[in-house]
Design a protein around this motif. Structure first.
Motif, PDB file in Angstrom:
ATOM      1  N   PRO A 281      -3.379  -0.773 -10.494  1.00 28.53           N
ATOM      2  CA  PRO A 281      -3.247  -1.255  -9.111  1.00 28.53           C
ATOM      3  C   PRO A 281      -3.890  -2.604  -8.870  1.00 28.53           C
ATOM      4  N   GLU A 282      -5.020  -2.884  -9.524  1.00 28.01           N
ATOM      5  CA  GLU A 282      -5.659  -4.184  -9.301  1.00 28.01           C
ATOM      6  C   GLU A 282      -4.823  -5.320  -9.894  1.00 28.01           C
ATOM      7  N   VAL A 283      -4.070  -5.017 -10.958  1.00 26.57           N
ATOM      8  CA  VAL A 283      -3.185  -6.031 -11.540  1.00 26.57           C
ATOM      9  C   VAL A 283      -2.014  -6.293 -10.598  1.00 26.57           C
ATOM     10  N   LEU A 284      -1.509  -5.228  -9.958  1.00 21.47           N
ATOM     11  CA  LEU A 284      -0.468  -5.406  -8.948  1.00 21.47           C
ATOM     12  C   LEU A 284      -0.953  -6.307  -7.818  1.00 21.47           C
ATOM     13  N   ASN A 285      -2.264  -6.300  -7.600  1.00 20.08           N
ATOM     14  CA  ASN A 285      -2.854  -7.121  -6.542  1.00 20.08           C
ATOM     15  C   ASN A 285      -3.305  -8.487  -7.066  1.00 20.08           C
ATOM     16  N   LYS A 286      -2.741  -8.883  -8.222  1.00 17.07           N
ATOM     17  CA  LYS A 286      -2.961 -10.204  -8.808  1.00 17.07           C
ATOM     18  C   LYS A 286      -4.392 -10.444  -9.268  1.00 17.07           C
ATOM     19  N   GLN A 287      -5.113  -9.354  -9.551  1.00 17.82           N
ATOM     20  CA  GLN A 287      -6.411  -9.503 -10.190  1.00 17.82           C
ATOM     21  C   GLN A 287      -6.190  -9.698 -11.690  1.00 17.82           C
ATOM     22  N   PRO A 288      -7.143 -10.271 -12.404  1.00 19.08           N
ATOM     23  CA  PRO A 288      -6.962 -10.512 -13.843  1.00 19.08           C
ATOM     24  C   PRO A 288      -6.704  -9.221 -14.609  1.00 19.08           C
ATOM     25  N   TYR A 289      -5.873  -9.315 -15.625  1.00 15.06           N
ATOM     26  CA  TYR A 289      -5.606  -8.176 -16.497  1.00 15.06           C
ATOM     27  C   TYR A 289      -6.754  -8.077 -17.496  1.00 15.06           C
ATOM     28  N   THR A 290      -7.504  -6.991 -17.425  1.00 10.94           N
ATOM     29  CA  THR A 290      -8.664  -6.808 -18.287  1.00 10.94           C
ATOM     30  C   THR A 290      -8.473  -5.591 -19.184  1.00 10.94           C
TER      31      THR A 290
ATOM     32  N   GLN B 262       2.822   2.845  -3.057  1.00  8.01           N
ATOM     33  CA  GLN B 262       2.213   4.157  -3.279  1.00  8.01           C
ATOM     34  C   GLN B 262       1.150   4.104  -4.373  1.00  8.01           C
ATOM     35  N   ILE B 263       1.449   3.423  -5.470  1.00  6.95           N
ATOM     36  CA  ILE B 263       0.467   3.286  -6.549  1.00  6.95           C
ATOM     37  C   ILE B 263      -0.766   2.557  -6.041  1.00  6.95           C
TER      38      ILE B 263
ATOM     39  N   ASP C 113      -8.729   5.755 -12.424  1.00  3.62           N
ATOM     40  CA  ASP C 113      -9.532   5.515 -11.230  1.00  3.62           C
ATOM     41  C   ASP C 113      -9.150   4.187 -10.583  1.00  3.62           C
ATOM     42  N   ASP C 114      -9.142   4.152  -9.247  1.00  5.96           N
ATOM     43  CA  ASP C 114      -8.842   2.917  -8.524  1.00  5.96           C
ATOM     44  C   ASP C 114      -9.804   1.792  -8.898  1.00  5.96           C
ATOM     45  N   ASN C 115     -11.061   2.155  -9.118  1.00  4.10           N
ATOM     46  CA  ASN C 115     -12.093   1.164  -9.424  1.00  4.10           C
ATOM     47  C   ASN C 115     -12.153   0.948 -10.934  1.00  4.10           C
ATOM     48  N   PRO C 116     -11.785  -0.229 -11.419  1.00  4.51           N
ATOM     49  CA  PRO C 116     -11.785  -0.470 -12.868  1.00  4.51           C
ATOM     50  C   PRO C 116     -13.130  -0.203 -13.533  1.00  4.51           C
TER      51      PRO C 116
ATOM     52  N   SER D 190      -8.062   7.937  -4.942  1.00  3.49           N
ATOM     53  CA  SER D 190      -7.215   8.218  -6.088  1.00  3.49           C
ATOM     54  C   SER D 190      -6.466   9.532  -5.940  1.00  3.49           C
ATOM     55  N   PHE D 191      -5.286   9.574  -6.579  1.00  8.27           N
ATOM     56  CA  PHE D 191      -4.540  10.802  -6.770  1.00  8.27           C
ATOM     57  C   PHE D 191      -4.059  11.413  -5.454  1.00  8.27           C
ATOM     58  N   ILE D 192      -3.474  10.568  -4.607  1.00  7.67           N
ATOM     59  CA  ILE D 192      -2.901  11.033  -3.355  1.00  7.67           C
ATOM     60  C   ILE D 192      -1.480  11.514  -3.612  1.00  7.67           C
ATOM     61  N   SER D 193      -1.091  12.595  -2.973  1.00 12.77           N
ATOM     62  CA  SER D 193       0.269  13.094  -3.115  1.00 12.77           C
ATOM     63  C   SER D 193       1.212  12.248  -2.274  1.00 12.77           C
ATOM     64  N   PRO D 194       2.516  12.229  -2.606  1.00  6.55           N
ATOM     65  CA  PRO D 194       3.471  11.448  -1.824  1.00  6.55           C
ATOM     66  C   PRO D 194       3.465  11.812  -0.348  1.00  6.55           C
ATOM     67  N   ALA D 195       3.273  13.091  -0.022  1.00  7.49           N
ATOM     68  CA  ALA D 195       3.285  13.511   1.381  1.00  7.49           C
ATOM     69  C   ALA D 195       2.159  12.857   2.166  1.00  7.49           C
ATOM     70  N   LYS D 196       0.982  12.760   1.537  1.00  6.02           N
ATOM     71  CA  LYS D 196      -0.167  12.172   2.220  1.00  6.02           C
ATOM     72  C   LYS D 196      -0.022  10.665   2.394  1.00  6.02           C
ATOM     73  N   LEU D 197       0.919  10.076   1.635  1.00  7.82           N
ATOM     74  CA  LEU D 197       1.094   8.633   1.714  1.00  7.82           C
ATOM     75  C   LEU D 197       2.089   8.214   2.785  1.00  7.82           C
ATOM     76  N   SER D 198       2.795   9.161   3.377  1.00  6.17           N
ATOM     77  CA  SER D 198       3.879   8.810   4.290  1.00  6.17           C
ATOM     78  C   SER D 198       3.403   7.960   5.456  1.00  6.17           C
ATOM     79  N   LYS D 199       2.246   8.299   6.034  1.00  2.00           N
ATOM     80  CA  LYS D 199       1.737   7.526   7.161  1.00  2.00           C
ATOM     81  C   LYS D 199       1.304   6.138   6.714  1.00  2.00           C
ATOM     82  N   THR D 200       0.732   6.065   5.502  1.00  2.00           N
ATOM     83  CA  THR D 200       0.297   4.774   4.981  1.00  2.00           C
ATOM     84  C   THR D 200       1.474   3.833   4.816  1.00  2.00           C
ATOM     85  N   LEU D 201       2.597   4.372   4.316  1.00  2.00           N
ATOM     86  CA  LEU D 201       3.760   3.538   4.052  1.00  2.00           C
ATOM     87  C   LEU D 201       4.336   2.957   5.330  1.00  2.00           C
ATOM     88  N   ASP D 202       4.186   3.676   6.444  1.00  2.97           N
ATOM     89  CA  ASP D 202       4.726   3.186   7.705  1.00  2.97           C
ATOM     90  C   ASP D 202       4.027   1.917   8.173  1.00  2.97           C
ATOM     91  N   SER D 203       2.770   1.728   7.745  1.00  2.43           N
ATOM     92  CA  SER D 203       2.001   0.593   8.242  1.00  2.43           C
ATOM     93  C   SER D 203       1.658  -0.415   7.156  1.00  2.43           C
TER      94      SER D 203
END
Length: 278
Positions: free
Chosen positions: A98-107, A141-142, A167-170, A246-259
């Motif tokens: 996820p941090e690479v998706l956010n243009k952080q350096p690939y480590t 979602q990732i 883990d979200d935190n490298p 970390s490890f959120i199910s697709p259902a729990k992400l539905s509200k996040t995706l709306d915003s």
């Protein structure tokens, strides 16, 4: 020039899709021990792989039946302190940290994230998020904590290690050496089919129980094109702030995706036709 041994069993992805019902945990652990040992060598040389997924892990079976796994396609590997190619992101989306998706350096820790995704694939026999389009919605979602699921019966110790890798935190991800030591310990317990203490007995019983469930697991997949599992150049911008959950199910992400908004496109001009999974 780097020369690899001929792999008569093809990629890990292909091998899992053809043999999953016959792959008990002793074999799976041995595969992961091989892969983690290879990853140690890459990292000890102060390189990152940069495009680490099941299509770039090869399988070879010797005449005596022994199976080995090894990492291939180091075309995007580079010294760990070298920058990405013009800040570009290249890979198969679900394996990209996820941090690479956010243009952080690939480590090195981004390789570890990919290893965790591979652990889920070995558990289920299915590519990560195989039933979701590899598009901007999945990227969101990732980025907000979605991770692949594990097969029913997967031992808890295995799930915990894979989750550490993802883990979200490298900085919370383990090293390749730590992963190798954990996997080797489990493999030795399962291989000798005996426990030296109560902790080993718990581990042994967990993998034995998981073996009984493998024949009941479904490996039927929807049509999954080779192109979907081929590394591509990923372009995106305006990725929202990462949620440390970390490890959120697709259902729990539905509200996040709306915003949440993201502009992610996959450029076919940069598809790696030579490395398509067969």
């Amino acid at each position: 020039m780097i020369v690899f041994q001929y792999a008569n069993q093809g990629s890990l992805h292909r091998f899992l899709s053809l043999n999953f019902r016959e792959l008990y945990w002793k074999i799976k652990l041995n595969q992961l021990v091989d892969i983690s040992k290879n990853l140690i060598k890459v990292h000890e040389a102060e390189y990152v792989h940069g495009d680490f997924h099941s299509g770039n892990i090869l399988q070879h079976r010797y005449l005596n039946g022994d199976l080995i796994s090894y990492i291939a396609d180091l075309g995007l590997s580079r010294k760990k302190d070298e920058s990405d190619l013009e800040g570009s992101i290249y890979g198969v989306l679900p394996y990209v940290a996820p941090e690479v998706l956010n243009k952080q350096p690939y480590t090195i820790t981004a390789d570890i994230y990919s290893f965790g995704i591979i652990m889920t694939e070995i558990s289920t026999g299915k590519p990560p998020h195989y039933d979701i389009e590899y598009d901007e919605t999945l990227a969101i979602q990732i980025f907000n904590g979605l991770r692949p699921e594990f097969a029913k019966g997967t031992p808890e110790c295995y799930i915990q290690l894979a989750n550490q890798c993802m883990d979200d935190n490298p900085s919370n991800r383990p090293s390749a050496s730590y992963i190798y030591n954990e996997l080797t310990g489990w493999y030795n317990i399962v291989n000798r089919n005996a426990a030296k203490d109560e902790n080993e007995l718990i581990i042994l019983k967990a993998f034995q129980s998981a073996d009984t469930i493998i024949p009941t697991l479904s490996t039927k997949l929807p049509i999954c094109s080779e192109d979907k599992l081929t590394s591509k150049l990923l372009n995106f911008k305006n990725l929202s702030k990462q949620v440390n959950s970390s490890f959120i199910s697709p259902a729990k992400l539905s509200k996040t995706l709306d915003s949440t908004s993201i502009d992610l496109s996959i450029s076919d001009d940069f598809s790696d036709d030579d490395n398509k999974i067969s």
